[in-house]
Design a protein around this motif. Structure first.
Motif, PDB file in Angstrom:
ATOM      1  N   VAL A   1      16.578  13.029  15.616  1.00  0.00           N
ATOM      2  CA  VAL A   1      17.743  12.019  15.474  1.00  0.00           C
ATOM      3  C   VAL A   1      17.346  11.027  16.735  1.00  0.00           C
ATOM      4  O   VAL A   1      17.483   9.643  16.355  1.00  0.00           O
ATOM      5  N   ARG A   2      17.026  11.267  17.765  1.00  0.00           N
ATOM      6  CA  ARG A   2      17.130  10.284  18.938  1.00  0.00           C
ATOM      7  C   ARG A   2      15.737   9.888  19.386  1.00  0.00           C
ATOM      8  O   ARG A   2      15.475   8.932  20.084  1.00  0.00           O
ATOM      9  N   PHE A   3      14.589  10.944  19.076  1.00  0.00           N
ATOM     10  CA  PHE A   3      13.249  10.582  19.797  1.00  0.00           C
ATOM     11  C   PHE A   3      12.212  10.359  18.793  1.00  0.00           C
ATOM     12  O   PHE A   3      11.303   9.464  19.051  1.00  0.00           O
ATOM     13  N   CYS A   4      12.089  10.968  17.655  1.00  0.00           N
ATOM     14  CA  CYS A   4      11.103  10.895  16.667  1.00  0.00           C
ATOM     15  C   CYS A   4      11.442  10.638  15.340  1.00  0.00           C
ATOM     16  O   CYS A   4      12.316  11.429  14.619  1.00  0.00           O
ATOM     17  N   SER A   5      11.080   9.648  14.728  1.00  0.00           N
ATOM     18  CA  SER A   5      11.249   9.201  13.503  1.00  0.00           C
ATOM     19  C   SER A   5      10.116   9.702  12.435  1.00  0.00           C
ATOM     20  O   SER A   5      10.384   9.894  11.208  1.00  0.00           O
ATOM     21  N   GLU A   6       8.931  10.001  12.963  1.00  0.00           N
ATOM     22  CA  GLU A   6       7.646  10.396  12.122  1.00  0.00           C
ATOM     23  C   GLU A   6       7.750  12.068  12.192  1.00  0.00           C
ATOM     24  O   GLU A   6       7.815  12.706  13.091  1.00  0.00           O
ATOM     25  N   ALA A   7       7.646  12.469  10.779  1.00  0.00           N
ATOM     26  CA  ALA A   7       7.843  13.880  10.737  1.00  0.00           C
ATOM     27  C   ALA A   7       6.798  14.772  11.577  1.00  0.00           C
ATOM     28  O   ALA A   7       7.020  15.897  12.072  1.00  0.00           O
ATOM     29  N   THR A   8       5.618  14.300  11.450  1.00  0.00           N
ATOM     30  CA  THR A   8       4.403  15.064  11.999  1.00  0.00           C
ATOM     31  C   THR A   8       4.801  15.405  13.506  1.00  0.00           C
ATOM     32  O   THR A   8       4.387  15.970  14.143  1.00  0.00           O
ATOM     33  N   GLU A   9       5.144  13.942  14.045  1.00  0.00           N
ATOM     34  CA  GLU A   9       5.258  13.978  15.543  1.00  0.00           C
ATOM     35  C   GLU A   9       6.311  15.007  15.792  1.00  0.00           C
ATOM     36  O   GLU A   9       6.531  15.576  16.969  1.00  0.00           O
ATOM     37  N   ARG A  10       7.747  15.130  15.070  1.00  0.00           N
ATOM     38  CA  ARG A  10       8.581  16.010  15.430  1.00  0.00           C
ATOM     39  C   ARG A  10       8.103  17.464  15.613  1.00  0.00           C
ATOM     40  O   ARG A  10       8.394  18.104  16.432  1.00  0.00           O
ATOM     41  N   VAL A  11       7.263  17.832  14.501  1.00  0.00           N
ATOM     42  CA  VAL A  11       6.693  18.963  14.675  1.00  0.00           C
ATOM     43  C   VAL A  11       5.689  19.322  15.654  1.00  0.00           C
ATOM     44  O   VAL A  11       5.769  20.485  16.418  1.00  0.00           O
ATOM     45  N   PHE A  12       4.979  18.309  16.071  1.00  0.00           N
ATOM     46  CA  PHE A  12       4.025  18.364  17.279  1.00  0.00           C
ATOM     47  C   PHE A  12       4.906  18.657  18.576  1.00  0.00           C
ATOM     48  O   PHE A  12       4.484  19.579  19.338  1.00  0.00           O
ATOM     49  N   VAL A  13       5.978  17.900  18.787  1.00  0.00           N
ATOM     50  CA  VAL A  13       6.707  18.002  19.867  1.00  0.00           C
ATOM     51  C   VAL A  13       7.350  19.356  20.063  1.00  0.00           C
ATOM     52  O   VAL A  13       7.279  20.099  21.179  1.00  0.00           O
ATOM     53  N   SER A  14       7.936  19.787  18.935  1.00  0.00           N
ATOM     54  CA  SER A  14       8.576  21.076  18.942  1.00  0.00           C
ATOM     55  C   SER A  14       7.408  22.378  19.205  1.00  0.00           C
ATOM     56  O   SER A  14       7.815  23.122  19.952  1.00  0.00           O
TER      57      SER A  14
END
Length: 444
Positions: free
Chosen positions: A54-67
């Motif tokens: 919600v606050r940091f990543c709008s790009e789906a692949t980037e969310r997975v990478f950060v997690s």
């Protein structure tokens, strides 16, 4: 511990420099810059399932990478449970849900938080708010940490049969534990909420209730004669359980009206009554039950709701629901009823002198004066309540109080200043004020 984190980040950087960079930033966010020892399962979940998408990543692949990167860092730190949260299939599914829509993601996040077991549950005696004071924040975080420990020790097993009951019982016991001053976290939350309620700038009349602070914090238990006091309400629920016939224009059947009047000795004009509209006692009770959502209309019949069936079988729950509903209003209606209760609670059964006020002073005018003196309506003359407006609200409430035996005197008495709450009436008024004062501003 900081050296341990630095060593783990260096080790991760040798494998993937970018992963180490985003993992370090993510860890700083999860811990809010505090020591690693402050880390909790709830904080990790909140980051992966809410803050990250919600606050940091709008790009789906980037969310997975950060997690995934944060999970790798946790693995290097030996925090395997937290690493599993970051890299698990459920986390991937939640992040994918945000790709469908924000609402889908938020729904998946809320379900997962409840299912994890570390989110403190709402209890009958405490509904957590979204606008929290310092005492409530401390209690919420401490309860979550305690639940996490209980889950890790397998005292609570999310997903198994009966686990929610075990979670609720654990949270209730934890919140009720007294500290070295003899006060529990629940006590502190209630006091904080009551103080905020009394200090509300939008409800200046409540400043008059500060002498009742201790009583408002503690509330009152249903009295020993609660069943007798609530007998008229129970009787209406009895009728509704079978279904109450209604007239074409929506009033209770005259036959039922006359039976209730005979049973409880209600005086009416004319007598016998021709309609529900001739019986103020019944109008007050019917209005209260509808506000409690205990009855509903089904065709030409008044029937119990599911909630009504639960209340019908539980006197204590019915008492609480009735007290809660009597103040479930807003604006002038709420202010008038609160002030009525506040004035009556300030009068002991035999009070005289300054607390009793002048016996020939109309109670509605006394309430209006209290509201105006406290600043109700502000500088706008159009918002200053008139006596007839206050009286219309007050008379409905006093009819209810009289019908349930909660107040002495009668609406036709020449000296309304003589009104006093009965013992049961004091308990009812305190319960109503306590519930109003301790409810959160908003609920999860």
């Amino acid at each position: 511990m900081q050296e341990t984190v630095a060593s783990a980040l260096a080790q991760l950087a040798r494998l993937d420099a970018r992963a180490a960079q985003v993992a370090g930033s993510a860890l700083a966010t999860v811990t809010a810059g505090q020591k690693l020892e402050t880390l909790t399962q709830r904080a990790v979940q909140e980051f992966c399932w809410f803050a990250l998408p919600v606050r940091f990543c709008s790009e789906a692949t980037e969310r997975v990478f950060v997690s995934q990167s944060l999970g790798d860092l946790f693995s290097l730190l030996g925090l395997d449970r937290y690493a599993e949260i970051c890299t698990s299939r459920p986390t991937r599914d939640i992040l994918d849900a945000y790709g469908v829509s924000r609402d889908s993601g938020l729904s998946a996040y809320r379900r997962a938080m409840r299912g994890s077991g570390v989110q403190p549950p709402d209890l009958p005696e405490l509904t957590w708010g979204t606008t929290l004071g310092s005492a409530e924040i401390e209690a919420y975080e401490a309860t979550s940490a305690a639940l996490e420990l209980a889950i890790s020790l397998r005292e609570i097993r999310p997903g198994t049969r009966g686990w929610r009951s075990a979670q609720e019982q654990f949270a209730r016991t934890f919140l009720a534990q007294p500290d070295d001053q003899g006060r529990s976290r629940l006590d502190r939350i209630r006091e904080e909420r009551v103080r905020n309620w009394l200090s509300s700038p939008s409800q200046p009349h409540r400043q008059r209730f500060w002498p009742l602070l201790g009583q408002l914090i503690n509330g009152a238990e249903p009295p020993h004669d609660a069943a007798r006091a609530l007998a008229p309400l129970q009787r209406l629920l009895d009728y509704a359980d079978d279904g109450i016939s209604m007239t074409q224009i929506g009033y209770i059947s005259p036959t039922v009206v006359r039976e209730l009047c005979a049973e409880f000795g209600w005086s009416t004009s004319p007598s016998p009554p021709r309609s529900e509209t001739d019986v103020m006692q019944l109008l007050a009770l019917n209005k209260l039950l509808r506000r409690m959502r205990a009855v509903r209309r089904s065709g030409r019949r008044l029937v119990l709701t599911r909630r009504g069936r639960r209340l019908h079988a539980d006197v204590a729950a019915l008492w609480r629901a009735a007290a809660e509903a009597v103040l479930d209003t807003d604006g002038l209606g709420q202010a008038t009823t609160e002030t009525l209760f506040g004035l009556l609670l300030a009068r002991s059964p035999r009070s005289t002198g300054s607390h009793a006020r002048a016996d020939d002073l109309d109670l509605a005018e006394e309430i209006r004066e209290t509201l105006v003196e406290s600043g109700w309506g502000g500088e706008n003359p159009a918002k200053v309540p008139e006596t007839h407006e206050v009286h219309s609200i007050m008379i409905t409430v006093t009819w209810l109080l009289e019908t349930l035996g909660f107040v002495t005197g009668h609406h036709t008495d020449a000296e309304p200043g003589n009104r006093r709450l009965t013992t049961s009436g004091r308990a009812f008024a305190l319960t109503a004020m306590h519930l109003s004062a301790t409810v959160p501003y908003a609920t999860v």
